[in-house]
Design a protein around this motif. Structure first.
Motif, PDB file in Angstrom:
ATOM      1  N   HIS A  74      -4.485  -6.813  23.135  1.00  0.00           N
ATOM      2  CA  HIS A  74      -3.094  -7.277  23.155  1.00  0.00           C
ATOM      3  C   HIS A  74      -2.378  -7.014  24.477  1.00  0.00           C
ATOM      4  O   HIS A  74      -1.161  -7.132  24.552  1.00  0.00           O
ATOM      5  CB  HIS A  74      -2.294  -6.678  21.984  1.00  0.00           C
ATOM      6  N   THR A  91       1.085  -9.261  24.104  1.00  0.00           N
ATOM      7  CA  THR A  91       1.575  -9.897  22.884  1.00  0.00           C
ATOM      8  C   THR A  91       2.992  -9.376  22.630  1.00  0.00           C
ATOM      9  O   THR A  91       3.383  -8.340  23.186  1.00  0.00           O
ATOM     10  CB  THR A  91       0.687  -9.546  21.672  1.00  0.00           C
ATOM     11  N   GLN A 122       4.127  -7.824  20.082  1.00  0.00           N
ATOM     12  CA  GLN A 122       4.042  -6.488  19.485  1.00  0.00           C
ATOM     13  C   GLN A 122       3.757  -5.428  20.545  1.00  0.00           C
ATOM     14  O   GLN A 122       4.377  -4.356  20.549  1.00  0.00           O
ATOM     15  CB  GLN A 122       2.954  -6.438  18.399  1.00  0.00           C
ATOM     16  N   ASP A 161       6.851  -4.893  22.726  1.00  0.00           N
ATOM     17  CA  ASP A 161       7.837  -4.055  22.034  1.00  0.00           C
ATOM     18  C   ASP A 161       7.395  -2.597  22.009  1.00  0.00           C
ATOM     19  O   ASP A 161       8.209  -1.696  22.178  1.00  0.00           O
ATOM     20  CB  ASP A 161       8.055  -4.538  20.593  1.00  0.00           C
ATOM     21  N   LEU A 162       6.110  -2.363  21.784  1.00  0.00           N
ATOM     22  CA  LEU A 162       5.596  -1.003  21.675  1.00  0.00           C
ATOM     23  C   LEU A 162       5.671  -0.254  23.004  1.00  0.00           C
ATOM     24  O   LEU A 162       6.145   0.878  23.061  1.00  0.00           O
ATOM     25  CB  LEU A 162       4.144  -1.035  21.180  1.00  0.00           C
TER      26      LEU A 162
END
Length: 159
Positions: A84, A99, A101, A104-105
């Motif tokens: 990702h 990605t 996600q 954001d992480l």
């Protein structure tokens, strides 16, 4: 007969990577000028791909485009679509393709929050530019003092 190619500046390389990412429908593309804040690179290009095939397409297109149009190959490519996050290291420019996600992480924008985007830098008043310069200088001095302190401590402990 061989054509001589003009050497690209870090800014031109970053802009070229942004254009290719945009042409391949990457989202939330940000170009950060980090050269004043770090010795890692002059620019970070961050972008989002919505699936593993999308990450692969963006990274392959950037790699192919820089090779064919600018005669530049990445020094290293880390990560895979399955992880990702793909990082493409061109030395002066580092491209991060994530990605939603992963973006954001890891929140890379917040890690480099002191690095204004180039568009923002153009709009800064001279006083604000001086403020950023002083913050960078303070950070560099702090890092140097810390590094020197660590070396002294290491020498004392070695006796």
């Amino acid at each position: 007969r061989t054509k001589s190619r003009k050497t690209s500046t870090p800014r031109e390389l970053a802009e070229f990577c942004v254009k290719i990412a945009d042409d391949h429908k990457a989202e939330n593309i940000i170009k950060l000028q980090i050269g004043e804040l770090s010795v890692v690179a002059d620019y970070f290009v961050l972008c989002t791909g919505n699936s593993e095939p999308h990450l692969r397409a963006i990274s392959q297109s950037i790699s192919r485009g820089t090779r064919e149009k600018l005669s530049i190959r990445p020094r290293a490519i880390e990560g895979t679509p399955a992880s990702h996050w793909i990082l493409m290291d061109y030395g002066t420019v580092i491209v991060h393709i994530l990605t939603p996600q992963a973006r954001d992480l890891y929140q890379l924008e917040s890690l480099w929050g002191d690095a204004p985007s180039e568009e923002v830098l153009k709009k800064l008043t001279p006083a604000k530019r001086e403020y950023y310069y002083n913050k960078i200088l303070e950070s560099a001095i702090s890092c140097s003092i810390s590094s020197i302190s660590e070396k002294i401590i290491d020498k004392i402990n070695i006796k």
